[in-house]
Scaffold this motif. Structure first.
Motif, PDB file in Angstrom:
ATOM      1  N   PRO A   1       0.817  -1.216   0.000  1.00  0.00           N
ATOM      2  CA  PRO A   1       0.000   0.000   0.000  1.00  0.00           C
ATOM      3  C   PRO A   1       0.851   1.267   0.000  1.00  0.00           C
ATOM      4  CG  PRO A   1      -0.095  -1.122   2.148  1.00  0.00           C
ATOM      5  CD  PRO A   1       0.565  -2.068   1.191  1.00  0.00           C
TER       6      PRO A   1
ATOM      7  N   VAL B   1       8.512  -2.024  -8.638  1.00  0.00           N
ATOM      8  CA  VAL B   1       9.060  -3.379  -8.728  1.00  0.00           C
ATOM      9  C   VAL B   1       8.420  -4.190  -7.607  1.00  0.00           C
ATOM     10  CG1 VAL B   1      11.133  -4.810  -8.673  1.00  0.00           C
ATOM     11  CG2 VAL B   1      11.251  -2.462  -9.556  1.00  0.00           C
TER      12      VAL B   1
ATOM     13  N   LEU C   1       2.732  -9.991  -4.697  1.00  0.00           N
ATOM     14  CA  LEU C   1       1.458  -9.483  -5.196  1.00  0.00           C
ATOM     15  C   LEU C   1       1.382  -7.971  -4.997  1.00  0.00           C
ATOM     16  CD1 LEU C   1      -1.004 -12.206  -3.788  1.00  0.00           C
ATOM     17  CD2 LEU C   1      -0.111 -11.988  -6.116  1.00  0.00           C
TER      18      LEU C   1
ATOM     19  N   ALA D   1      -2.710  -9.473   5.587  1.00  0.00           N
ATOM     20  CA  ALA D   1      -2.687  -8.764   6.875  1.00  0.00           C
ATOM     21  C   ALA D   1      -4.029  -8.080   7.148  1.00  0.00           C
ATOM     22  CB  ALA D   1      -1.515  -7.790   6.909  1.00  0.00           C
TER      23      ALA D   1
ATOM     24  N   SER E   1      -7.448 -10.365   7.775  1.00  0.00           N
ATOM     25  CA  SER E   1      -7.636 -10.527   9.230  1.00  0.00           C
ATOM     26  C   SER E   1      -8.950  -9.886   9.663  1.00  0.00           C
ATOM     27  CB  SER E   1      -6.447  -9.949  10.008  1.00  0.00           C
ATOM     28  OG  SER E   1      -6.322  -8.561   9.811  1.00  0.00           O
ATOM     29  N   LYS E   2      -9.283  -8.768   9.049  1.00  0.00           N
ATOM     30  CA  LYS E   2     -10.546  -8.113   9.437  1.00  0.00           C
ATOM     31  C   LYS E   2     -11.762  -8.894   8.948  1.00  0.00           C
ATOM     32  CE  LYS E   2      -8.048  -6.239  11.321  1.00  0.00           C
ATOM     33  NZ  LYS E   2      -6.585  -6.131  11.453  1.00  0.00           N
TER      34      LYS E   2
ATOM     35  N   SER F   1       7.872  -5.199   6.080  1.00  0.00           N
ATOM     36  CA  SER F   1       8.502  -5.830   7.245  1.00  0.00           C
ATOM     37  C   SER F   1       8.283  -7.333   7.170  1.00  0.00           C
ATOM     38  CB  SER F   1       7.895  -5.281   8.532  1.00  0.00           C
ATOM     39  OG  SER F   1       6.501  -5.538   8.566  1.00  0.00           O
TER      40      SER F   1
ATOM     41  N   THR G   1      -4.000 -15.820   8.495  1.00  0.00           N
ATOM     42  CA  THR G   1      -4.986 -15.043   7.739  1.00  0.00           C
ATOM     43  C   THR G   1      -5.428 -15.749   6.462  1.00  0.00           C
ATOM     44  OG1 THR G   1      -3.222 -13.820   6.650  1.00  0.00           O
ATOM     45  CG2 THR G   1      -4.192 -12.805   8.621  1.00  0.00           C
TER      46      THR G   1
ATOM     47  N   ARG H   1       7.549  -7.812  14.322  1.00  0.00           N
ATOM     48  CA  ARG H   1       8.057  -7.759  12.954  1.00  0.00           C
ATOM     49  C   ARG H   1       9.281  -6.844  12.915  1.00  0.00           C
ATOM     50  NH1 ARG H   1       4.339  -9.812   9.427  1.00  0.00           N
ATOM     51  NH2 ARG H   1       5.200  -8.750   7.619  1.00  0.00           N
TER      52      ARG H   1
ATOM     53  N   ALA I   1       9.580   4.650   2.934  1.00  0.00           N
ATOM     54  CA  ALA I   1       8.306   4.910   3.626  1.00  0.00           C
ATOM     55  C   ALA I   1       7.693   3.578   4.039  1.00  0.00           C
ATOM     56  CB  ALA I   1       7.344   5.676   2.700  1.00  0.00           C
TER      57      ALA I   1
ATOM     58  N   HIS J   1      -2.273   2.842   7.250  1.00  0.00           N
ATOM     59  CA  HIS J   1      -2.679   4.233   7.012  1.00  0.00           C
ATOM     60  C   HIS J   1      -1.519   5.196   7.210  1.00  0.00           C
ATOM     61  CE1 HIS J   1      -3.906   2.829  11.049  1.00  0.00           C
ATOM     62  NE2 HIS J   1      -3.358   3.952  11.472  1.00  0.00           N
TER      63      HIS J   1
HETATM   64  C1  LIG Z   1      -1.827  -9.912  10.509  1.00  0.00           C
HETATM   65  C2  LIG Z   1      -1.640  -8.430  10.318  1.00  0.00           C
HETATM   66  C3  LIG Z   1      -2.743  -7.595  10.373  1.00  0.00           C
HETATM   67  C4  LIG Z   1      -2.589  -6.225  10.199  1.00  0.00           C
HETATM   68  N1  LIG Z   1      -3.684  -5.423  10.289  1.00  0.00           N
HETATM   69  C5  LIG Z   1      -3.553  -4.096  10.138  1.00  0.00           C
HETATM   70  C6  LIG Z   1      -4.684  -3.244  10.213  1.00  0.00           C
HETATM   71  O1  LIG Z   1      -5.812  -3.686  10.448  1.00  0.00           O
HETATM   72  N2  LIG Z   1      -4.504  -1.922  10.015  1.00  0.00           N
HETATM   73  C7  LIG Z   1      -3.271  -1.397   9.761  1.00  0.00           C
HETATM   74  O2  LIG Z   1      -3.171  -0.179   9.596  1.00  0.00           O
HETATM   75  N3  LIG Z   1      -2.176  -2.179   9.686  1.00  0.00           N
HETATM   76  C8  LIG Z   1      -2.289  -3.509   9.859  1.00  0.00           C
HETATM   77  N4  LIG Z   1      -1.184  -4.310   9.755  1.00  0.00           N
HETATM   78  C9  LIG Z   1       0.101  -3.699   9.374  1.00  0.00           C
HETATM   79  C10 LIG Z   1       0.145  -3.502   7.836  1.00  0.00           C
HETATM   80  O3  LIG Z   1      -0.061  -4.736   7.188  1.00  0.00           O
HETATM   81  C11 LIG Z   1       1.482  -2.918   7.424  1.00  0.00           C
HETATM   82  O4  LIG Z   1       1.750  -1.761   8.195  1.00  0.00           O
HETATM   83  C12 LIG Z   1       1.457  -2.546   5.946  1.00  0.00           C
HETATM   84  O5  LIG Z   1       1.208  -3.660   5.137  1.00  0.00           O
HETATM   85  C13 LIG Z   1       2.789  -1.901   5.556  1.00  0.00           C
HETATM   86  O6  LIG Z   1       2.770  -1.569   4.196  1.00  0.00           O
HETATM   87  P1  LIG Z   1       4.114  -1.507   3.352  1.00  0.00           P
HETATM   88  O7  LIG Z   1       3.695  -1.118   1.966  1.00  0.00           O
HETATM   89  O8  LIG Z   1       5.129  -0.713   4.066  1.00  0.00           O
HETATM   90  O9  LIG Z   1       4.646  -3.002   3.344  1.00  0.00           O
HETATM   91  P2  LIG Z   1       3.996  -4.336   2.772  1.00  0.00           P
HETATM   92  O10 LIG Z   1       2.533  -4.316   2.782  1.00  0.00           O
HETATM   93  O11 LIG Z   1       4.696  -5.439   3.503  1.00  0.00           O
HETATM   94  O12 LIG Z   1       4.458  -4.341   1.253  1.00  0.00           O
HETATM   95  C14 LIG Z   1       5.796  -4.507   0.892  1.00  0.00           C
HETATM   96  C15 LIG Z   1       5.852  -5.046  -0.515  1.00  0.00           C
HETATM   97  O13 LIG Z   1       7.187  -5.071  -0.957  1.00  0.00           O
HETATM   98  C16 LIG Z   1       7.405  -6.259  -1.698  1.00  0.00           C
HETATM   99  N5  LIG Z   1       8.848  -6.533  -1.666  1.00  0.00           N
HETATM  100  C17 LIG Z   1       9.596  -6.815  -0.584  1.00  0.00           C
HETATM  101  N6  LIG Z   1      10.877  -6.984  -0.950  1.00  0.00           N
HETATM  102  C18 LIG Z   1      10.935  -6.791  -2.283  1.00  0.00           C
HETATM  103  C19 LIG Z   1      11.985  -6.822  -3.228  1.00  0.00           C
HETATM  104  N7  LIG Z   1      13.250  -7.064  -2.872  1.00  0.00           N
HETATM  105  N8  LIG Z   1      11.677  -6.565  -4.518  1.00  0.00           N
HETATM  106  C20 LIG Z   1      10.418  -6.309  -4.900  1.00  0.00           C
HETATM  107  N9  LIG Z   1       9.383  -6.271  -4.037  1.00  0.00           N
HETATM  108  C21 LIG Z   1       9.648  -6.504  -2.746  1.00  0.00           C
HETATM  109  C22 LIG Z   1       6.552  -7.291  -0.967  1.00  0.00           C
HETATM  110  O14 LIG Z   1       6.274  -8.391  -1.807  1.00  0.00           O
HETATM  111  C23 LIG Z   1       5.319  -6.475  -0.630  1.00  0.00           C
HETATM  112  O15 LIG Z   1       4.364  -6.535  -1.643  1.00  0.00           O
HETATM  113  C24 LIG Z   1      -1.299  -5.680   9.951  1.00  0.00           C
HETATM  114  C25 LIG Z   1      -0.180  -6.521   9.893  1.00  0.00           C
HETATM  115  C26 LIG Z   1      -0.337  -7.878  10.084  1.00  0.00           C
HETATM  116  C27 LIG Z   1       0.871  -8.771  10.009  1.00  0.00           C
END
Ligand SMILES: Cc1cc2nc3c(=O)[nH]c(=O)nc-3n(C[C@H](O)[C@H](O)[C@H](O)COP(=O)(O)OP(=O)(O)OC[C@H]3O[C@@H](n4cnc5c(N)ncnc54)[C@H](O)[C@@H]3O)c2cc1C
Ligand SMILES: NC(=O)c1ccc[n+]([C@@H]2O[C@H](COP(=O)([O-])OP(=O)(O)OC[C@H]3O[C@@H](n4cnc5c(N)ncnc54)[C@H](O)[C@@H]3O)[C@@H](O)[C@H]2O)c1
Length: 465
Positions: free
Chosen positions: A13, A32, A36, A45, A49-50, A140, A162, A262, A301, A312
């Motif tokens: 996100p 990149v 997914l 996540a 989970s919700k 993470s 999940t 994490r 970020a 969020h």
């Molecule tokens: C079970 C669970 C429930 C949660 N529920 C909530 C909730 O209800 N509300 C909330 O606000 N937060 C919730 N969180 C936290 C939330 O999921 C994270 O804060 C959020 O997903 C972080 O977003 P991000 O884009 O930083 O990372 P991510 O969503 O982890 O996305 C990172 C992306 O980078 C990709 N990636 C990683 N390494 C590479 C690479 N070398 N090359 C290319 N791609 C790569 C991964 O495949 C992934 O798609 C929950 C977490 C968990 C574990």
């Protein structure tokens, strides 16, 4: 080479928002993504989970009203979860990205130099150079504690919980943080016997103490075996099951969810190529620029920064990063002071979070302990949530509210609500904290009758009395 201004490494996100806001600022962007598009949040996540929690909560809410009989089918809950994750297919997110003018490249990327990313994808290895910036948003990964035997038994991570296709008869949960509490209750309501082991004295230790205490009481009342101050000494396979050995006995479970925290996903994304230490969070300034890397080209970020592991808040940082890259590219001065267009100021003082247990926990800003640790003179107001709106919401409504006031400035610095259906009330607190609304002015914000928001009136009356 890539004919692109901004490369975003990781399409969760946060990466999606950074790319979107770079494009809105007139730049071209490429994401990149190794798994997914949509990341952890959409597929393993927040969203799944919700869906696992929601039906159980709705059923519990209905049962708190007289004259109702209601039941639910766990298989239908799993099917609804599958529809929300599109059976783990990201086609709709790819369509969104394409429609927003963002290019998506499948593959695993790593930094190899200034503005340069190497990607191993389905068509081999490519080296891409961004004209303006690289944004790291790789999220993470779960941590595993050093419990003897844990590496020799089958365990669940949050992804397994999940995306579970079956409800285990007995589920062990290691860790009483947000994941542990949400999943323990979800699976209990879906039919599992659940034992939850938390090493500290309370669940949800990062929140106000009464939050974890109330969630523990509610979970115990519905049969979750919540064991606090409990150290898991060792784990061993017992046939197809898993034996948990603690200081005062054993428990046998069919699955064991490890939910002990994490860490930022920086171990193998090439940060050493730009002089940073793998495995550590990427420290950023409030515009998202990574500290310790010269040239204003590397941004980060979301979870990877270790700031606030919440979708969020990461998306907020992603929007700011995209806009800051755009402004720098256009040669504009950045508005990077506190609460400026290009500064993630809220990360420090106004983070909202909802724990989707029943009772829900909804908080914004600082806890009392965090405020005091920051040197703020605070007055704390604690009241039950007992207004006409809450008594209409459920018979014997049981909830609690806390407001933490900075007495010198006469503004709110933190609010926590615990109770059924409190999640939707927390945005008012976030607005009051971000807006630094004086309590004298907040007194004029009249809550509608008979809503649960009347708790605001009671909090302010108690503060003024
Ligand atoms: C079970 C669970 C429930 C949660 N529920 C909530 C909730 O209800 N509300 C909330 O606000 N937060 C919730 N969180 C936290 C939330 O999921 C994270 O804060 C959020 O997903 C972080 O977003 P991000 O884009 O930083 O990372 P991510 O969503 O982890 O996305 C990172 C992306 O980078 C990709 N990636 C990683 N390494 C590479 C690479 N070398 N090359 C290319 N791609 C790569 C991964 O495949 C992934 O798609 C929950 C977490 C968990 C574990
Ligand atoms: N609703 C939401 O917003 C939501 C939901 C789920 C996850 N998240 C985010 O995901 C992140 C990760 O969640 P999490 O629950 O994995 O981590 P967490 O840090 O919130 O909780 C981990 C818990 O495990 C306990 N623990 C650690 N080692 C242990 C051990 N050996 N034995 C027993 N207990 C142990 C800790 O005391 C802590 O309570 C959180 O920071 C949260 O922000 C958010």
């Amino acid at each position: 080479m890539a004919d692109v201004d901004v490369i975003v490494l990781g399409g969760g996100p946060v990466g999606e928002n950074a790319a979107d806001y770079a494009v809105r600022a007139g730049l071209s962007a490429l994401i990149v993504e190794s798994e997914l598009l949509g990341g952890e949040c959409s597929f393993w996540a927040c969203i799944p989970s919700k869906t696992l929690l929601r039906t159980g909560h709705a059923v519990a809410a209905v049962r708190r009203l007289p004259g109702t009989t209601v039941d639910f089918d766990p298989a239908a809950v799993l099917a609804r979860r599958d529809s929300f994750t599109h059976d783990w297919d990201d086609e709709s997110q790819v369509q969104w990205a394409t429609g927003a003018g963002i290019r998506v490249l499948r593959g695993t990327g790593r930094l190899v130099g200034e503005r340069t990313v190497e990607v191993d994808g389905p068509s081999g290895r490519e080296t891409l150079v961004a004209r303006r910036a690289v944004v790291v948003s790789t999220g993470s990964v779960p941590t595993t504690p050093p419990v003897p035997g844990l590496d020799r038994v089958r365990t669940w991570g949050s992804r397994d919980a999940t995306s579970a296709k079956e409800i285990p008869p007995r589920l062990g949960v290691l860790g009483g943080g947000v994941v542990g509490c949400e999943m323990a209750q979800a699976f209990r309501r879906l039919g599992s016997e659940v034992v939850l082991l938390q090493r500290g004295p309370r669940l949800l230790p990062a929140m106000e103490p009464f939050a974890g205490e109330r969630v523990a009481a509610a979970m115990r009342a519905e049969g979750v075996d919540v064991r606090l101050e409990h150290r898991l000494e060792s784990v061993a396979a017992a046939g197809d099951q898993i034996e948990l050995r603690t200081e005062d006995g054993t428990a046998v479970v069919d699955e064991l969810l490890v939910a002990t925290g994490r860490r930022p996903n920086t171990a193998s994304i090439g940060v050493d190529a730009v002089g940073l230490e793998p495995g550590k969070p990427l420290a950023v300034d409030d515009t998202g620029l990574v500290e310790g890397v010269a040239g204003e080209w590397l941004y980060a970020a979301g979870d990877v920064t270790g700031r606030a592991l919440l979708t969020h808040q990461g998306k907020y940082a992603g929007r700011i990063v995209g806009a800051a890259i755009g402004a720098r590219a256009a040669g504009e001065a950045l508005d990077a002071g506190p609460w400026g267009e290009h500064a993630a100021t809220a990360d420090h003082v106004a983070v909202p979070q909802v724990v989707f247990t029943d009772p829900e926990v909804a908080s914004a800003g600082r806890t009392e302990a965090q405020a005091r640790a920051a040197g703020i003179d605070v007055r704390v107001v604690d009241i039950p949530i007992a207004v006409a709106g809450s008594s209409l919401q459920a018979d014997d409504y049981d909830g609690a509210a806390r407001m933490v006031v900075d007495t010198a400035r006469g503004v709110l610095v933190g609010v926590t609500f615990v109770g059924q259906d409190v999640a939707e009330m927390i945005h008012a607190a976030t607005i009051a904290i971000v807006g630094e609304v004086p309590l004298g002015r907040l007194w004029h914000a009249v809550p509608a009758f008979p809503t649960m928001s009347e708790v605001w009136l009671r909090l302010l009356e108690t503060y003024r009395s």
